[in-house]
Design an enzyme around this catalytic site. Structure first.
Site, PDB file in Angstrom:
ATOM      1  CG  LEU A 109      -1.943  -1.096   1.368  1.00  0.00           C
ATOM      2  CD1 LEU A 109      -2.706  -0.965   2.685  1.00  0.00           C
ATOM      3  CD2 LEU A 109      -2.919  -1.057   0.197  1.00  0.00           C
ATOM      4  CG  ASP A 110       0.628   4.017  -3.167  1.00  0.00           C
ATOM      5  OD1 ASP A 110       1.449   3.151  -3.536  1.00  0.00           O
ATOM      6  OD2 ASP A 110      -0.237   4.515  -3.919  1.00  0.00           O
ATOM      7  CE  LYS A 111       5.995   8.601   4.391  1.00  0.00           C
ATOM      8  NZ  LYS A 111       7.187   9.469   4.228  1.00  0.00           N
TER       9      LYS A 111
END
Length: 245
Positions: A109-111
């Site tokens: 998952l993106d930051k």
């Protein structure tokens, strides 16, 4: 998931795997007479036990050996999905020490993306969940700028082009609220780089908030606060495996 019957292993290695302790700590437990195998106090840390067959207790509590572990993490914003990073806090930093050895996040998952993240040491299951040929559906809650409607739904369903070599597989856009700021759920079977953000950019919207709610049959536990994790139940493990075989 508990093993049935495995090959014999050293007791100190067994204790390290189950308790998350070091080899020296395991040996100390044995020397202190705190460990029993088959009802008898163990005197030597090199004594062999068979997980799933021999009952091992520590301070009177039975220890269960698990070859594979499965954790559900509610990933918060600002944390990177990686096993280690020299500058950033990672999702593994949020996991209890006892569960860290050999574990890895399934996908990323993106930051700035929140929500469901599966962490396991089961490489085979992880591969199946991420493999495009298994079409595992991931569901996301999203808040975006601008109005969205049937036109955007049709673009998502068509298998849109976001500038990659190949167009996306068809996705579903479920609109919950449309206005200057809109809310929706997105269902995808891929996991390309910044995919959902790029999908909305392609139809003229900007993602303000993104949260993963489910991965295949696994649903994010609403009781988990951001940053919290828990072990999957036997039923959740069974459903994951049966639905992805």
């Amino acid at each position: 998931m508990e093993m049935d019957v495995m090959k014999a292993m050293r007791l100190d290695k067994f204790l390290c795997a189950v308790c998350g302790c070091t080899r020296s700590e395991a040996k100390k437990m044995v020397r202190q007479g705190r460990v029993l195998a088959a009802g008898e106090t163990v005197k030597k840390p090199e004594q062999k036990v068979v997980p799933g067959q021999d009952e091992v207790t520590l301070d009177g509590k039975e220890l269960k050996y698990r070859e594979y572990e499965y954790l559900m993490l509610n990933k918060p914003k600002g944390v990177v999905t990686a096993t280690r990073d020299s500058r950033e806090q990672t999702v593994m930093d949020l996991i209890p020490e006892v569960h860290k050895k050999g574990m890895f996040p399934v996908g990323r998952l993106d930051k700035d993306t929140e929500g469901l993240l599966l962490i396991t040491n089961d490489g085979e299951l992880g591969h199946r969940l991420l493999s495009p040929k298994h079409h595992v559906t991931k569901r996301y809650s999203v808040t975006v700028t601008g109005q969205i409607g049937r036109a955007q739904q049709e673009v998502f369903e068509s298998g849109m082009d976001i500038g990659d070599e190949k167009p996306l597989k068809p996705a579903r856009l479920k609109i919950l609220k449309s206005g200057e700021v809109s809310e929706a759920e997105v269902f995808i079977t891929e996991g390309r780089f910044h995919q959902i953000k790029r999908m909305f950019e392609a139809v003229g919207s900007q993602v303000l908030k993104l949260k993963r709610l489910s991965m295949g049959p696994l649903l994010l536990d609403p009781e988990l606060l951001p940053g919290q994790s828990r072990e999957l139940t036997e039923e959740e493990i069974r459903c994951l495996k049966e639905n992805q075989c």
